[in-house]
Design an enzyme around this catalytic site. Sequence first.
Site, PDB file in Angstrom:
ATOM      1  N   ASP A 174       0.842  -1.206   0.000  1.00 58.99           N
ATOM      2  CA  ASP A 174       0.000   0.000   0.000  1.00 58.99           C
ATOM      3  C   ASP A 174       0.875   1.254   0.000  1.00 58.99           C
ATOM      4  O   ASP A 174       0.598   2.223  -0.714  1.00 58.99           O
ATOM      5  CB  ASP A 174      -0.896  -0.021   1.246  1.00 58.99           C
ATOM      6  CG  ASP A 174      -2.079   0.937   1.132  1.00 58.99           C
ATOM      7  OD1 ASP A 174      -2.461   1.304  -0.002  1.00 58.99           O
ATOM      8  OD2 ASP A 174      -2.629   1.314   2.187  1.00 58.99           O
ATOM      9  N   HIS A 257      -4.152   2.927  -7.239  1.00 50.38           N
ATOM     10  CA  HIS A 257      -5.341   2.671  -6.418  1.00 50.38           C
ATOM     11  C   HIS A 257      -6.606   2.508  -7.254  1.00 50.38           C
ATOM     12  O   HIS A 257      -7.504   1.760  -6.877  1.00 50.38           O
ATOM     13  CB  HIS A 257      -5.512   3.739  -5.334  1.00 50.38           C
ATOM     14  CG  HIS A 257      -4.824   3.368  -4.048  1.00 50.38           C
ATOM     15  ND1 HIS A 257      -3.468   3.474  -3.897  1.00 50.38           N
ATOM     16  CD2 HIS A 257      -5.293   2.844  -2.879  1.00 50.38           C
ATOM     17  CE1 HIS A 257      -3.129   3.047  -2.677  1.00 50.38           C
ATOM     18  NE2 HIS A 257      -4.223   2.653  -2.040  1.00 50.38           N
ATOM     19  N   HIS A 260      -6.489  -0.994  -8.297  1.00 52.21           N
ATOM     20  CA  HIS A 260      -6.901  -1.783  -7.125  1.00 52.21           C
ATOM     21  C   HIS A 260      -8.429  -1.813  -7.006  1.00 52.21           C
ATOM     22  O   HIS A 260      -9.029  -2.870  -6.811  1.00 52.21           O
ATOM     23  CB  HIS A 260      -6.320  -1.220  -5.825  1.00 52.21           C
ATOM     24  CG  HIS A 260      -7.090  -1.658  -4.618  1.00 52.21           C
ATOM     25  ND1 HIS A 260      -8.229  -0.994  -4.176  1.00 52.21           N
ATOM     26  CD2 HIS A 260      -6.937  -2.721  -3.803  1.00 52.21           C
ATOM     27  CE1 HIS A 260      -8.728  -1.645  -3.130  1.00 52.21           C
ATOM     28  NE2 HIS A 260      -7.962  -2.685  -2.878  1.00 52.21           N
ATOM     29  N   HIS A 274      -5.653  -5.588   0.712  1.00 51.51           N
ATOM     30  CA  HIS A 274      -5.638  -4.321  -0.031  1.00 51.51           C
ATOM     31  C   HIS A 274      -4.256  -4.060  -0.646  1.00 51.51           C
ATOM     32  O   HIS A 274      -4.135  -3.803  -1.852  1.00 51.51           O
ATOM     33  CB  HIS A 274      -6.027  -3.198   0.942  1.00 51.51           C
ATOM     34  CG  HIS A 274      -5.883  -1.818   0.399  1.00 51.51           C
ATOM     35  ND1 HIS A 274      -6.803  -1.265  -0.467  1.00 51.51           N
ATOM     36  CD2 HIS A 274      -4.924  -0.868   0.589  1.00 51.51           C
ATOM     37  CE1 HIS A 274      -6.412  -0.028  -0.780  1.00 51.51           C
ATOM     38  NE2 HIS A 274      -5.277   0.235  -0.151  1.00 51.51           N
TER      39      HIS A 274
HETATM   40 ZN   LIG Z   1      -4.372   2.121  -0.035  1.00 56.90          ZN
END
Ligand SMILES: [Zn+2]
Length: 381
Positions: A174, A257, A260, A274
């Site tokens: 992340d 992101h 993602h 995540h």
């Molecule tokens: Zn994140």
Amino acid sequence: MSTPIRTVISPGRYVQGKGAMTHLGGYVKQIGTTALLVADDFVWGVVGDQVASDFGENGISFERVGFGRFATPAAVDALVEKITAGGVDVIVGLGGGSAIDAAKSAGHLAGIRWVSVPTVASTDAPTSALAVIYTEEGEFIEYRFFPHNPDLVLIDSQLVANAPVAFLVAGIGDALATWLEARATSRSNSLTMAGGQPTQTGTALAKLSWDIIHENAFSALDAVRDHLVTPALENLIEANTLLSGLGFESGGLAAAHAIHNGLTAAPQTHGLAHGQKVNIGSIAQLVLEGAPREEIEDFVVFTTKVGLPNTLTEIGLSIDDDAELRAVAEAACLPSDTIHNMPFEVTPELVVDALKAIERLSRSIRAEKGLAEPVLYHAPH
Ligand SMILES: [Zn+2]
């Protein structure tokens, strides 16, 4: 669309260290006197006795409620009801990113103050003034933005050291994206999650997070394998939690992101953390950018050694999954998502090609550097 305003936002106070949990009550009593604690049974089993006696000593009354797997709209609404029924003036999210995001969302809706107490360093959610809302199945629904950050973020490094190393690995995934996305947002001068143009501060903190991770990751991961708190682990926790949080929020998100968020729509990826899915977004973003070969090689080598996925295989997909990859790319390119902060136009076609490209690219770099071949991921259902 863009405005000449620059802005930086941050939590009121950030506290980190071995044994920091023993100070939670002292900090919370500066914020409220009647607390709702959101923690799942596992987390409460680890910290419950300590928190109960600490809150008692500090004259804070509290009720603890359990939590499911994701910050869903229903989970948030249930917390709001608890708050309004119980005269609560501060909500504390303890655990991983979802419990914390649910607590923030409920605190905002109910008009009270909120506190983040991450027990793992697996995401940069705890410091931010936004929450990510998911379905029961873990599919991305929306970002919810709040007018301020948590009043307090407190993280006990010993709890991070005691947790399985996979959480820290995910947190690195992340946090690595933060610099890549802040750099892209700075290049395009797009709006950040904080609602203004990027600041020198936000962009620099994103880069600092990246540098600290490269310097400390392997030593920190080794420390956690033996449940030890070392300076390298402290540095990594700060990079994953505080610097990445400030960096993504005031530096900006971009393609990683958004990809993602698109990936959460593919059932094959369910069950992955995540940060694992974000790492696929990061390598895909580097491909989209046409990043220098050396930069891509370094990223693949570093993330492979850390234990993060950088091929489709490792998230349960393959280059033959045309329909899924198309759906992921369409979702990533929704008008509301941050992929449009890239300094060039991004279309679903470009995203599909970038996602397909990472399979052979990462495999060949890994083979050339003598690193492990990717192992196929199977979603648990
Ligand atoms: Zn994140």
